[in-house]
Design an enzyme around this catalytic site. Structure first.
Site, PDB file in Angstrom:
ATOM      1  CB  SER A  65      -1.090   0.112   1.258  1.00 47.97           C
ATOM      2  OG  SER A  65      -2.073  -0.750   1.095  1.00 47.97           O
TER       3      SER A  65
HETATM    4  N1  SAM Z   1      -0.703  -5.151   4.026  1.00 47.85           N
HETATM    5  C1  SAM Z   1       0.341  -5.152   2.716  1.00 47.85           C
HETATM    6  C2  SAM Z   1       1.861  -4.689   2.169  1.00 47.85           C
HETATM    7  O1  SAM Z   1       1.921  -4.149   3.461  1.00 47.85           O
HETATM    8  O2  SAM Z   1       2.293  -5.356   1.481  1.00 47.85           O
HETATM    9  C3  SAM Z   1      -0.934  -4.619   1.883  1.00 47.85           C
HETATM   10  C4  SAM Z   1      -1.446  -5.813   1.672  1.00 47.85           C
HETATM   11  S1  SAM Z   1      -1.984  -6.290  -0.339  1.00 47.85           S
HETATM   12  C5  SAM Z   1      -2.740  -4.720  -0.346  1.00 47.85           C
HETATM   13  C6  SAM Z   1      -3.417  -8.078   0.469  1.00 47.85           C
HETATM   14  C7  SAM Z   1      -3.120  -8.502   0.649  1.00 47.85           C
HETATM   15  O3  SAM Z   1      -4.255  -9.351   1.193  1.00 47.85           O
HETATM   16  C8  SAM Z   1      -2.519  -9.020  -0.579  1.00 47.85           C
HETATM   17  O4  SAM Z   1      -1.235 -10.566  -0.148  1.00 47.85           O
HETATM   18  C9  SAM Z   1      -3.217 -11.031  -0.505  1.00 47.85           C
HETATM   19  O5  SAM Z   1      -2.885 -11.848  -0.924  1.00 47.85           O
HETATM   20  C10 SAM Z   1      -4.559 -10.634   0.544  1.00 47.85           C
HETATM   21  N2  SAM Z   1      -5.457 -11.805   1.194  1.00 47.85           N
HETATM   22  C11 SAM Z   1      -6.138 -11.229   0.216  1.00 47.85           C
HETATM   23  N3  SAM Z   1      -7.522 -11.997   0.664  1.00 47.85           N
HETATM   24  C12 SAM Z   1      -6.479 -12.346   1.518  1.00 47.85           C
HETATM   25  C13 SAM Z   1      -7.310 -13.188   2.758  1.00 47.85           C
HETATM   26  N4  SAM Z   1      -8.947 -14.092   2.833  1.00 47.85           N
HETATM   27  N5  SAM Z   1      -6.209 -13.469   3.632  1.00 47.85           N
HETATM   28  C14 SAM Z   1      -5.439 -13.239   4.007  1.00 47.85           C
HETATM   29  N6  SAM Z   1      -5.061 -12.871   3.435  1.00 47.85           N
HETATM   30  C15 SAM Z   1      -5.364 -11.936   1.962  1.00 47.85           C
END
Ligand code: SAM
Length: 217
Positions: A65
């Site tokens: 993000s």
């Molecule tokens: N917080 C992260 C960072 O600092 O890099 C950015 C995260 S990215 C915007 C969103 C993440 O949520 C992705 O890596 C995606 O694979 C994960 N995601 C989506 N659905 C999910 C779920 N049900 N459980 C765990 N992770 C999930």
């Protein structure tokens, strides 16, 4: 922290021009954002953009993000340092590392095993032993370590999952983007007993939360 390269000036610039110039005021959040080496969480080809004002690709179609959004979501939890917090969507691990400076223990869960393993190696390398990474569907939360004073969801949900509200501690806060796949509102939920109050913060655009209480793949 074992950061050998010198991006300190870039981080200082990022804090002044992207955070202080907006509405990030919490001194603990500003300090954490000055410390965590964002360039370590992005792919090598994006090193030169690590402190720019936007999200970046991290592989598997996911993103790290924008620094401002990481700071804002952290600030909305109003942490003091002795809390247990949960993050859904570890991704690169950057948000979790920032939370690692703001709370006692951070549990974070990622559905892509490869991203979780990479983030685990990085936490070890950076000496962030209070960040605990799990693999699985975070839309259900991580009930075994609940209750949490703060929960951050870094992927967009169609509705706020009741499972996450249930895992909030008394007075705890949940920050989550809620809306369609194309655009959402950042919501902050506050638990008071069995009552949950919701406040809309700003419009945002996150990748989807894929799972039982999120979107279908
Ligand atoms: N917080 C992260 C960072 O600092 O890099 C950015 C995260 S990215 C915007 C969103 C993440 O949520 C992705 O890596 C995606 O694979 C994960 N995601 C989506 N659905 C999910 C779920 N049900 N459980 C765990 N992770 C999930």
């Amino acid at each position: 922290m074992n950061d050998k390269t010198d991006f300190e000036a870039d981080r200082k610039h990022m804090v002044e021009n992207q955070l202080l110039s907006r509405d990030i005021r919490d001194p603990l959040v500003l300090e954490a954002m000055r410390k965590v080496p964002r360039h370590r969480f992005v792919l090598p080809e994006y090193h030169h953009l690590a402190y720019s004002d936007g999200p970046l690709p991290i592989g598997r179609g996911q993103t790290i993000s924008q620094p401002y959004i990481v700071a804002l979501m952290s600030q909305l939890l109003e942490l003091k340092g002795d809390e247990t917090v949960l993050e859904i969507g570890t991704g690169s691990g950057y948000q979790a590392a920032v939370l690692g400076f703001l709370a006692r223990d951070v549990y974070t869960i990622e559905r892509h095993e490869e991203l979780a393993r990479q983030a685990s190696r990085l936490m070890e390398d950076l000496g962030l032993g209070n960040v605990h990474i799990h693999i699985g569907d975070g839309s259900k939360g991580l009930p075994q370590y609940a209750p949490y004073k703060g929960i951050i969801v870094t992927a967009a949900a169609p509705n706020v999952p009741q499972a996450l509200l249930d895992q909030l501690d008394e007075g705890g806060k949940l920050v989550i983007p809620v809306g369609s796949r194309g655009g959402q509102f950042l919501e902050r939920w506050l638990r008071k007993g069995d009552d949950f109050q919701c406040e809309n913060v700003i419009p945002v655009a996150f990748v989807p939360l894929v799972g039982k209480y999120g979107w279908e793949e």
